[in-house]
Design a protein around this motif. Structure first.
Motif, PDB file in Angstrom:
ATOM      1  N   SER A  17       0.744  -0.897  -0.464  1.00  0.00           N
ATOM      2  CA  SER A  17      -0.269   0.052   0.130  1.00  0.00           C
ATOM      3  C   SER A  17       1.102   1.299   0.049  1.00  0.00           C
ATOM      4  CB  SER A  17      -0.857  -0.102   1.146  1.00  0.00           C
ATOM      5  OG  SER A  17      -1.824  -1.190   1.241  1.00  0.00           O
ATOM      6  N   PHE A  18       1.734   0.967   0.875  1.00  0.00           N
ATOM      7  CA  PHE A  18       2.928   2.492   0.941  1.00  0.00           C
ATOM      8  C   PHE A  18       3.090   3.091  -0.668  1.00  0.00           C
ATOM      9  CE2 PHE A  18       6.935   4.592   2.052  1.00  0.00           C
ATOM     10  CZ  PHE A  18       6.395   5.712   2.470  1.00  0.00           C
ATOM     11  N   GLY A  19       3.871   1.156  -0.843  1.00  0.00           N
ATOM     12  CA  GLY A  19       4.446   1.855  -2.522  1.00  0.00           C
ATOM     13  C   GLY A  19       3.702   2.201  -3.408  1.00  0.00           C
ATOM     14  N   ALA A  20       2.348   1.600  -3.605  1.00  0.00           N
ATOM     15  CA  ALA A  20       1.440   1.946  -4.059  1.00  0.00           C
ATOM     16  C   ALA A  20       1.671   3.747  -3.780  1.00  0.00           C
ATOM     17  CB  ALA A  20       0.105   1.040  -4.443  1.00  0.00           C
TER      18      ALA A  20
ATOM     19  N   GLY B  36      -0.900  -1.151  -5.377  1.00  0.00           N
ATOM     20  CA  GLY B  36      -1.300  -1.933  -5.932  1.00  0.00           C
ATOM     21  C   GLY B  36      -2.768  -3.299  -5.051  1.00  0.00           C
ATOM     22  N   VAL B  37      -2.809  -3.536  -6.956  1.00  0.00           N
ATOM     23  CA  VAL B  37      -3.877  -4.803  -6.698  1.00  0.00           C
ATOM     24  C   VAL B  37      -3.298  -5.907  -5.382  1.00  0.00           C
ATOM     25  CG1 VAL B  37      -3.925  -6.655  -8.444  1.00  0.00           C
ATOM     26  CG2 VAL B  37      -3.944  -4.097  -8.822  1.00  0.00           C
ATOM     27  N   SER B  38      -1.925  -6.472  -5.179  1.00  0.00           N
ATOM     28  CA  SER B  38      -1.307  -6.649  -4.698  1.00  0.00           C
ATOM     29  C   SER B  38      -2.082  -6.709  -3.016  1.00  0.00           C
ATOM     30  CB  SER B  38       0.278  -6.446  -4.129  1.00  0.00           C
ATOM     31  OG  SER B  38       1.012  -7.455  -5.617  1.00  0.00           O
ATOM     32  N   ALA B  39      -2.442  -5.442  -2.675  1.00  0.00           N
ATOM     33  CA  ALA B  39      -2.604  -4.760  -1.182  1.00  0.00           C
ATOM     34  C   ALA B  39      -4.278  -5.049  -1.438  1.00  0.00           C
ATOM     35  CB  ALA B  39      -2.281  -3.510  -1.713  1.00  0.00           C
ATOM     36  N   PHE B  40      -4.434  -4.791  -2.187  1.00  0.00           N
ATOM     37  CA  PHE B  40      -6.301  -5.418  -2.560  1.00  0.00           C
ATOM     38  C   PHE B  40      -5.904  -7.189  -2.171  1.00  0.00           C
ATOM     39  CE2 PHE B  40      -6.862  -1.033  -4.968  1.00  0.00           C
ATOM     40  CZ  PHE B  40      -7.344  -0.123  -3.775  1.00  0.00           C
ATOM     41  N   ILE B  41      -5.541  -7.676  -3.112  1.00  0.00           N
ATOM     42  CA  ILE B  41      -5.894  -9.203  -3.219  1.00  0.00           C
ATOM     43  C   ILE B  41      -5.247  -9.548  -1.288  1.00  0.00           C
ATOM     44  CG2 ILE B  41      -4.643 -11.045  -4.086  1.00  0.00           C
ATOM     45  CD1 ILE B  41      -3.906  -9.540  -6.364  1.00  0.00           C
ATOM     46  N   LEU B  42      -4.362  -8.787  -0.670  1.00  0.00           N
ATOM     47  CA  LEU B  42      -3.949  -9.450   0.855  1.00  0.00           C
ATOM     48  C   LEU B  42      -5.555  -8.473   1.473  1.00  0.00           C
ATOM     49  CD1 LEU B  42      -0.417  -9.071   0.574  1.00  0.00           C
ATOM     50  CD2 LEU B  42      -2.021 -10.942   0.053  1.00  0.00           C
TER      51      LEU B  42
END
Length: 436
Positions: free
Chosen positions: A320-323, A362-368
């Protein structure tokens, strides 16, 4: 009286079930792409409605949906039959979604006031019909398997297909339907192009819903079998109140509100930024879609790999921070005078690399986040001895829709956005380094 506790087996799903669970999110991805990227622009710049009126209509539909979504969860949870609790709603949603989508992008020639109500009604139809699929379909996630890592893999498929569907329509919009012609030098102002795009999208959405439902139909006998409950609507919401006392649930909802608000604002402004700030044209939009898809595919592999065996919260926070950092980086660097200017051969590759990395994070954060919500819901089920999926998951879906949808309408209230309508060719709006 609440339903008895029922925890699914910790099992790995077959390829058919994983793909089918993901496939249905194509409909949501197409809807999200259309609502967030084109809806305001279409009604404001093509149809000629005041941006403020469009924003009010969108917000009104969101308010009504916020009350309808929990009711959909309640009705799904109390549905019984040979097709289980979820599938009747999933199958029934396909046709209304397609009809609502066609109506939304083919408005009649009415007065501004009448068209405001038309936008509200057609947008509400799309949202409620899609909720009738998304809420029961999402509830299947924690019901299909209780395995910690399998849930991450399942939602990886869901987000991959959701982003894939949205980006495919985005690529077709810029590459096929909204291209400049003799009467429309700016392709995104071509009304006939929107009608053609809506027809294809309506078919894609309906087919993805039906195929996903059919693909998961064989799982119905394997789902937790919960006897019919005599639970009242009041008891249903009492169960919800017990569920939201879970600290993890509240943290996930708060994080989701901020994350989807940021995404909604970004998507709503993206078409304007691509066209008028970065001055994309022609094949640039095809490269854009490819870069975003590369990011989504990267998240499909990264999210499960980085969290195998645990650590979803920490990895989700880092992603999330990276996004967030990557989202604002091009604009900060441009204002500072350290970013390639439009026309530079370096602009497109540098910009698309940042966009791809931002999408992956962003998508990784949403998946998790989605996988952790299933884990939290199951933990609440064990702690409270009731089945909270149909009351808590709709709240998560509502937070997602409300945050992204309301954020996408914010620009409509800005007087600066109205000035975009004065532009008739890209390039008039430029970011400049501050001299003050």
């Amino acid at each position: 009286m609440t339903p008895p506790l029922a925890i699914p087996a910790a099992r790995r799903l077959g390829a058919r079930s994983r793909w089918s669970f993901g496939l249905g999110s194509i409909a949501y991805g197409v809807k999200d792409s259309g609502f967030a990227t084109f809806l305001l622009l279409f009604y404001n710049q093509v149809i000629g409605l005041p941006a403020g009126l469009v924003g009010v209509a969108i917000m009104a539909a969101l308010v009504v949906e916020a009350f309808v979504d929990p009711l959909v969860g309640y009705l799904s949870d109390h549905t019984r039959g040979r097709w289980g609790r979820r599938h009747p709603w999933m199958y029934a949603s396909a046709l209304p979604v397609a009809i609502g989508w066609l109506l939304l992008w083919n408005p009649p020639h009415w007065s501004h006031a009448a068209l405001g109500f038309y936008v509200f009604g057609s947008a509400l139809l799309v949202r409620i019909a899609l909720s009738a699929f998304e809420i029961p379909s999402s509830a299947l996630g924690p019901e299909l398997s209780s395995d910690y890592d399998e849930r991450t893999r399942m939602f990886s498929y869901r987000y991959l297909f959701g982003w894939g569907g949205g980006l495919a329509m985005l690529a077709l919009a810029y590459g096929v339907f909204l291209v400049p012609d003799a009467t429309h030098p700016v392709g995104i102002l071509n009304r006939n192009g929107y009608a053609g795009m809506a027809t294809l999208a309506a078919v894609v959405m309906a087919v993805s819903i039906v195929v996903s439902s059919i693909g998961l139909h064989h799982e119905i006998p394997l789902l937790p079998q919960i006897p019919k409950s005599q639970e009242t609507l009041a008891e249903h919401f009492a169960d919800f109140l017990r569920t939201v006392r879970n600290r993890g649930f509240l943290i996930l909802m708060a994080a989701g509100v901020f994350a989807y608000t940021a995404q909604g604002v970004s998507f709503a402004l993206s078409t304007y930024m691509y066209q008028f700030v970065w001055q994309f044209a022609g094949r640039d939009f095809n490269w854009l879609s490819l870069a975003l898809m590369i990011g989504a595919v990267g998240a499909f592999f990264l999210a499960p790999a980085l969290t195998r065996g645990g650590d979803k919260p920490r990895i989700g926070m880092i992603a999330s921070f990276g996004a967030a950092v990557l989202l604002v980086t091009p604009y900060v660097l441009r204002l500072a005078g350290w970013f390639p200017e439009p026309g530079s051969p370096l602009l497109l590759p540098v910009l698309l690399t940042i966009f791809a990395a931002n999408t992956a994070c962003g998508v990784s954060a949403f998946i998790l986040g989605a996988a952790m919500l299933s884990d939290v819901v199951e933990e609440s089920e064990v702690r409270t001895a009731n089945d909270p999926k149909a009351c808590s998951l709709p709240v998560g879906f509502s937070c997602k829709s409300w945050s992204a949808g309301s954020a996408s309408s914010w620009p409509a209230q800005s007087s600066r956005l109205r000035s975009f309508r004065k532009a008739r060719a890209p390039g008039w709006c430029r970011l400049r380094r501050s001299t003050g």
